[in-house]
Structures are given as structure tokens and as C-alpha cells.
Design a protein around this motif. Sequence first.
Motif, PDB file in Angstrom:
ATOM      1  N   ALA A 594       0.846  -1.192   0.000  1.00  0.00           N
ATOM      2  CA  ALA A 594       0.000   0.000   0.000  1.00  0.00           C
ATOM      3  C   ALA A 594       0.878   1.238   0.000  1.00  0.00           C
ATOM      4  N   GLN A 595       2.054   1.113   0.592  1.00  0.00           N
ATOM      5  CA  GLN A 595       2.905   2.280   0.748  1.00  0.00           C
ATOM      6  C   GLN A 595       4.375   1.862   0.718  1.00  0.00           C
ATOM      7  N   VAL A 596       5.173   2.658   0.030  1.00  0.00           N
ATOM      8  CA  VAL A 596       6.617   2.432   0.032  1.00  0.00           C
ATOM      9  C   VAL A 596       7.261   3.633   0.718  1.00  0.00           C
ATOM     10  N   VAL A 597       8.060   3.366   1.730  1.00  0.00           N
ATOM     11  CA  VAL A 597       8.739   4.445   2.440  1.00  0.00           C
ATOM     12  C   VAL A 597      10.227   4.330   2.142  1.00  0.00           C
ATOM     13  N   TRP A 598      10.798   5.415   1.616  1.00  0.00           N
ATOM     14  CA  TRP A 598      12.243   5.392   1.328  1.00  0.00           C
ATOM     15  C   TRP A 598      13.004   5.511   2.643  1.00  0.00           C
ATOM     16  N   ALA A 599      13.968   4.662   2.806  1.00  0.00           N
ATOM     17  CA  ALA A 599      14.732   4.678   4.050  1.00  0.00           C
ATOM     18  C   ALA A 599      16.215   4.740   3.714  1.00  0.00           C
ATOM     19  N   ASP A 600      16.898   5.723   4.264  1.00  0.00           N
ATOM     20  CA  ASP A 600      18.347   5.750   4.053  1.00  0.00           C
ATOM     21  C   ASP A 600      18.993   4.582   4.775  1.00  0.00           C
ATOM     22  N   GLU A 601      18.405   4.299   5.948  1.00  0.00           N
ATOM     23  CA  GLU A 601      18.877   3.138   6.716  1.00  0.00           C
ATOM     24  C   GLU A 601      17.671   2.517   7.398  1.00  0.00           C
ATOM     25  N   LEU A 602      17.812   1.270   7.810  1.00  0.00           N
ATOM     26  CA  LEU A 602      16.737   0.620   8.573  1.00  0.00           C
ATOM     27  C   LEU A 602      17.198   0.477  10.017  1.00  0.00           C
ATOM     28  N   PRO A 603      16.256   0.544  10.967  1.00  0.00           N
ATOM     29  CA  PRO A 603      16.658   0.409  12.371  1.00  0.00           C
ATOM     30  C   PRO A 603      17.148  -1.018  12.647  1.00  0.00           C
ATOM     31  N   LYS A 604      18.366  -1.114  13.154  1.00  0.00           N
ATOM     32  CA  LYS A 604      18.926  -2.451  13.392  1.00  0.00           C
ATOM     33  C   LYS A 604      19.508  -2.548  14.789  1.00  0.00           C
ATOM     34  N   THR A 605      19.549  -3.753  15.283  1.00  0.00           N
ATOM     35  CA  THR A 605      20.247  -3.977  16.545  1.00  0.00           C
ATOM     36  C   THR A 605      21.741  -3.883  16.261  1.00  0.00           C
ATOM     37  N   ARG A 606      22.512  -3.864  17.320  1.00  0.00           N
ATOM     38  CA  ARG A 606      23.959  -3.763  17.099  1.00  0.00           C
ATOM     39  C   ARG A 606      24.473  -4.984  16.357  1.00  0.00           C
ATOM     40  N   SER A 607      23.753  -6.091  16.484  1.00  0.00           N
ATOM     41  CA  SER A 607      24.206  -7.281  15.756  1.00  0.00           C
ATOM     42  C   SER A 607      23.636  -7.321  14.335  1.00  0.00           C
ATOM     43  N   GLY A 608      22.916  -6.250  13.945  1.00  0.00           N
ATOM     44  CA  GLY A 608      22.513  -6.157  12.546  1.00  0.00           C
ATOM     45  C   GLY A 608      21.127  -6.690  12.206  1.00  0.00           C
ATOM     46  N   LYS A 609      20.316  -7.037  13.216  1.00  0.00           N
ATOM     47  CA  LYS A 609      18.957  -7.530  12.909  1.00  0.00           C
ATOM     48  C   LYS A 609      17.982  -6.363  12.796  1.00  0.00           C
ATOM     49  N   ILE A 610      17.161  -6.393  11.764  1.00  0.00           N
ATOM     50  CA  ILE A 610      16.167  -5.331  11.595  1.00  0.00           C
ATOM     51  C   ILE A 610      15.125  -5.432  12.719  1.00  0.00           C
ATOM     52  N   VAL A 611      14.825  -4.283  13.329  1.00  0.00           N
ATOM     53  CA  VAL A 611      13.862  -4.300  14.431  1.00  0.00           C
ATOM     54  C   VAL A 611      12.482  -3.907  13.890  1.00  0.00           C
ATOM     55  N   ARG A 612      11.717  -4.913  13.499  1.00  0.00           N
ATOM     56  CA  ARG A 612      10.411  -4.657  12.878  1.00  0.00           C
ATOM     57  C   ARG A 612       9.415  -4.019  13.822  1.00  0.00           C
ATOM     58  N   ARG A 613       9.522  -4.409  15.075  1.00  0.00           N
ATOM     59  CA  ARG A 613       8.637  -3.850  16.090  1.00  0.00           C
ATOM     60  C   ARG A 613       8.637  -2.321  16.001  1.00  0.00           C
ATOM     61  N   LEU A 614       9.828  -1.764  15.823  1.00  0.00           N
ATOM     62  CA  LEU A 614       9.931  -0.305  15.754  1.00  0.00           C
ATOM     63  C   LEU A 614       9.398   0.226  14.428  1.00  0.00           C
ATOM     64  N   LEU A 615       9.600  -0.541  13.374  1.00  0.00           N
ATOM     65  CA  LEU A 615       9.052  -0.109  12.080  1.00  0.00           C
ATOM     66  C   LEU A 615       7.532  -0.082  12.133  1.00  0.00           C
ATOM     67  N   ARG A 616       6.968  -1.045  12.854  1.00  0.00           N
ATOM     68  CA  ARG A 616       5.502  -1.032  13.011  1.00  0.00           C
ATOM     69  C   ARG A 616       5.064   0.213  13.764  1.00  0.00           C
ATOM     70  N   ASP A 617       5.823   0.554  14.793  1.00  0.00           N
ATOM     71  CA  ASP A 617       5.497   1.776  15.535  1.00  0.00           C
ATOM     72  C   ASP A 617       5.544   2.987  14.608  1.00  0.00           C
ATOM     73  N   VAL A 618       6.577   3.037  13.775  1.00  0.00           N
ATOM     74  CA  VAL A 618       6.702   4.169  12.847  1.00  0.00           C
ATOM     75  C   VAL A 618       5.526   4.166  11.866  1.00  0.00           C
ATOM     76  N   ALA A 619       5.229   2.991  11.289  1.00  0.00           N
ATOM     77  CA  ALA A 619       4.169   2.903  10.272  1.00  0.00           C
ATOM     78  C   ALA A 619       2.819   3.303  10.843  1.00  0.00           C
ATOM     79  N   GLU A 620       2.614   3.013  12.120  1.00  0.00           N
ATOM     80  CA  GLU A 620       1.320   3.318  12.723  1.00  0.00           C
ATOM     81  C   GLU A 620       1.317   4.652  13.456  1.00  0.00           C
ATOM     82  N   GLY A 621       2.447   5.357  13.398  1.00  0.00           N
ATOM     83  CA  GLY A 621       2.518   6.666  14.036  1.00  0.00           C
ATOM     84  C   GLY A 621       2.424   6.601  15.553  1.00  0.00           C
TER      85      GLY A 621
END
Length: 647
Positions: A594-621
Motif C-alpha cells: 500500500a505504501q513504500v517508504v524510502w529509508a536511508d537506513e533501517l533500524p537495526k540492533t547492534r548485531s545487525g537484525k532489523i527491528v520490525r517492532r519499531l518499524l511497526r510503531d513508525v508505520a502506525e505513528g
Amino acid sequence: MTTDRTRRVEDLLAVPSFAPPADFREKALVNDESLYQQAAADRLGFWAEQARTLHWDQPFTRVLDDSNPPFYRWFDDGRLNASYNCLDRHVAAGLGDRVAYYWHGEEGEERAVTYGGLLADVQRFANALKDLGVRKGDVVGIYLPMVPEVVVAMLACARIGAVHNVVFGGYAPEAVRDRMQVSGAKVLVTSDGARRKGRVSTVKDNLDGVLGEVESLEKVVVVRVTGSTVAMRPDRDVWFHEVCAAADPVCPAEPVEAEHPLFILYSSGSTGKPKGILHTTGGYLTGVSYTHRLVFDLHPETDVYWCTADVGWITGHSYVVYGPLANGTTSVLFEGAPDYPHKGIWWELVERYRVTTFYTAPTAIRACMRWGAELPARHDLSSLRLLGSVGEPINPKAWTWYHVVIGGERCPIVDTWWQTETGAIMIAPLPGVVSTKPGSATRPLPGISADLVPGDEGDDSGLLVLTEPWPSMLRTLYGDDDRYVRTYFSRGARTYLAGDAARRDEDGYYWVLGRVDDVINVSGHRLSTAEVESALVSHPEVAEAAVVARPDELTGQAIVAFVTLRGGAEPSDELQTDLRDHVAARIGKLARPAQVVWADELPKTRSGKIVRRLLRDVAEGRELGDVTTLGDAGVLDRLRSQLANTG
Ligand code: WTA
């Protein structure tokens, strides 16, 4: 009139529960608790009794073999045939002229398919499959629109013990290729084209580009649906009508072991690789015929039943094909979309065929709500006596609208919770017994044991589990027993983890909240975030992608894709459209973000795993959750401003 109804919907929203109407209850197949008590007292005896409503060529003596959990075997010394149970036994009982399907085409064409007619077609095609070299245990792919031949193809496979692998017609050719490859399909049954809202797509031509990559594939059978010209490869492709005409008209059903595979259906899981969910014959047929009869309070002599699901999904397998046919039901089979040729077509068809029982998905109900109560009000819906819902939690507003505007306040609503894996409905009211509460699937059916186990959310919800095996459960993931055990039984071999979170109220009613894994539900269709991500990163301009779901008023959930581009690529509206189309072409339109958001970087843990939980927070405001694990917390602020820019 319609404003009255709208007001009525608002008023009823305050009502917490609805008892079965007295006249419904009086005529219902089940109207007291005795079945629940019987199943609780003797679960296996109860299931044996359900299984014995089928025709067994060799009766079973053992109900359940649970010596090697979670690999359960049901009725395993019995033999039967699913196509015999769906067709021959009804014809033998004198019901050959009963209509199995009122097929209604997009442009208003009609075909009444009787049980006798279906049996004749199935026998011919079963012989044609044999002539093409298909043997018991071989996998046959089916990729067809909603035409009667899709049912013929499925039952013809069942008749000779071949295993069908139906792919939803909305999936893209590459998804078909993948599913054929991993299942080792020998034959694919498809069509010249398909109609969708007045447009014709060239199905066979589109497939030709990828089918060469399926090494196991020997033959392609083409059903003429649209009359489009197609290039036939003489060594591989044959016409359905020609092979049927050449085939012997008599093909006795081959009794198979109860645990013989009936079909594989690919479904989305937590990873990008779809799961081949395997169902077998005896248990599956027991589960679907039992639940179809009792949840829909079936009176086969008088009911006209309509499940709007596509045959390509489990709801279509269980409640358009096997359940209804096993029970000798008359159904409506509709080729088209709910808004073509007009947005009142469903209600026109309910009136035309005097539909008594209507089963659809919340997303469709919400769309109808949007189109307005005037459209159903133009039609006589008084034949309806029972309504059903499946696919996602139904919000009380949509429930109440369905109840008032479609059901005229006389029809119980059965909200049915189940999954591709469970094969049949697990949690739903028996409509003559159980009071309904808008938004709750109510109680587990007789014979089904559900529970909640603690999840990691730390609130009053838990993970929904089924604590005893049931006949229609999946037997494994095709070719991947380890993944089967890992995915569903990580809490022990008797505890089936559904992947949903739920609450249970003081009456023991279940309220399903949604998935706890990376499965998302768009318009009742299951997709995995990883599947969409891998389609995105296959685009040459994309470096990295993370996909999450946000709530959507119409589709339940909508896909939001966070995309990092490769060096040199510039974000643009054209590229955004191109990426969305790319996903649609790789998987199917249902997966288009439904939506594409351009991201210069994705939120990652220090070990490099994408933190989707936070992306959901961002997507839902929402307020951000815990950010302490992030390597660089500034990433999120930058993402938020990019989200604001893409609207
Ligand atoms: C969701 C479709 C709430 C759930 C039959 C489940 C539901 C997933 C309901 C399975 C319902 C299905 N209430 N949620 N009545 N029905 N779901 O395999 O998240 O396509 O796990 O099977 O749909 O989707 P599937």
C-alpha cells in the motif's frame, strides 16, 4: 429505510450478546449442549461417529494412532475415496439430478451442474489424467479461475489418488512455477485465460515463460474459458475438452488408505519460503463434512449455500468443494468479483438463487458497508437464514451491519476461526445453541480442545493453542517434517501453536487478536513479510527492504514497505510505482504494498537484525517502544520524516 438501518446498527452496537432466535433454534440440527457433552466424555468415540457418516470401502478399526506425536494418524486401517463420498454415493441415493452448483459467470452466464453431471465429468477427466500418465500419489497442479472445471479437476485427482496442488488464480506465474517445482508436479491444469471485471488475462501465455523451468512437469492441460488464442506446444500441451472427449466415460473411484494425501496447499509462514500444507483423505473429509453440516446447520434438501471464497484458498477447498459436496449440498459458485458488473451483484444473486446460507470474509463486509445499505436493500434477501464470517477478526461494527442489513436481524452469524493448517473450522458457534458476541468466534466446536498459553506480551492475552489432535489437522509440511515440528510444536508434541494471539472471557469465549508471527493478513489473504521482502530485493534498484503491516479500515491490514535503494538510485514516484508493480508481478496483486517508504537506513540492533517492532510503531505513528537495542537511534527520526513525505 436505509437511514433507519444505519441507526439500528448504531443502537445494536451496545448489545453484548445475541441468543439464537427461537424459530432458528427450533429447527436447528443441534439445539442443546448434548453434543459438547458427548465429545467431552468420549472424544475419540465422537470422532469415530463423525467419520462413520462417510462411506468407507473398508471400515477403520482404529480411530487415532498417536504413538509418534506430532505425527498423528487417523482411521488409518480404513479405506475410502473422497470423490466417491462427494459424488457417487449421492447419485446412488437417487440424488443425481440435485444441483451441486449454480455456476454464475461474470457476464451473467449460468450453468446448473448436477451431482450426476459432475460425476460424469469427473470420471472422464480422471481417465484423461490416467491417459496422461498420472498415477496414484503423483502431484497435479491446478491454476484455474472460478469455473466448474476447477472442481472437476480436484475431484478427478481425488478419484485416482493423485494429490492436487491448487494455486490461487490471483498468484503470479512465478509463484505458480515455485509451487510446481517444490511439489514436483507432473501435470498442470490451467486455462487459456481468465476474466476479471470485464478484462481478460492470458493465463496460459503468461505461464509459458516460466513453465520450462519446472523439470518435473510433463503435461499441461488447458481448459478453454475465454476463447483466447494460445500457443500449444505439441509435446506438452493438451486441451481439456479434447482429452475428456477421448477418455473412457467410466472410471471407478479408487479406494485409498485414510492417510493417503488428498492435497497440498501452499500457505505463507514466517519465512519467505511458502509452506506446503499436507492434508490426507479420511480425517480431512471427516472434519470438513462434520463442520460444514453443523456450523452451517445444513438442511441439504432446502438450503442453497454460498461461500464466496475462491477455490484456491483453504476456505474454497473445505467449504466450496469438499464439505458441501460430501454433504450433498446445493451451492452457488460465482466466477466474479463482488463489485462487477455492479456493487450489488452479490445481493442480486442471493435473491436470484434464494440463497439461505451465506459465508464470506470481514473485508468484503466492510467493502459492502462502504458501498452503502441501499444496494442490498434493493433485493429480496428474505431467503437468508444463516450468515458466516472467516479470515480475520470481524470488528463489531461490521458484524452488526452484517446482522442488520444483510441478515435482517433474523440470521445467526457464525464467526469461524480456523486455518489452512487446521483444515476445518475449529472455533465457532453451533448456531442453534451458542449465543454470539460480535467479534468473538465463541467456543471450540465439540471434539476440539483449545487453550491459551502465555506469550511474551505480558498482558491478559495468550497464544492460541489446540491441545488435542483432531482429524482434519495438517499431517506435515510437504517434504519438510522438521519444519512442521519446529513451526507448530515448539511447546511440545501435543500442543499445536496456531500463531495467533487471543483472549478468553468469563464465558470461555475466544477473541482472536491476530497473528504473532511475521504473517500478515490483507483482505483475509495470508502473506509473509519475508515473501514480500524477497520480491522487493529482487528489484535491481533495491538494496534492502523491511515489510510490516499497519491496520487498514478496509483490508484489515495493509503492507508498508521500508526500502533502502542501491547507491546511485534516486527515490521517485515512478520508482515507487515500479516497485509496487514488481511485487505484484512476482507474487500477485494481493501482495502489492500500500505504501513504500524510502529509508536511508533501517533500524537495526547492534548485531545487525532489523527491528520490525519499531518499524511497526513508525508505520502506525505510535510512540516508539524500547529503542535501547538500536545501533543508531537517530535512524527512526529520519524514517519518520520520510514517512510524512510519502503520505
Ligand atoms: C486468521 C483461513 C480471527 C487467523 C481460514 C488465522 C481469523 C489465519 C479468523 C489463517 C476468524 C481466520 N477470526 N482471525 N474468524 N479466521 N483468521 O490459513 O489469523 O488463510 O491464523 O485460513 O487467519 O489464515 P488461512
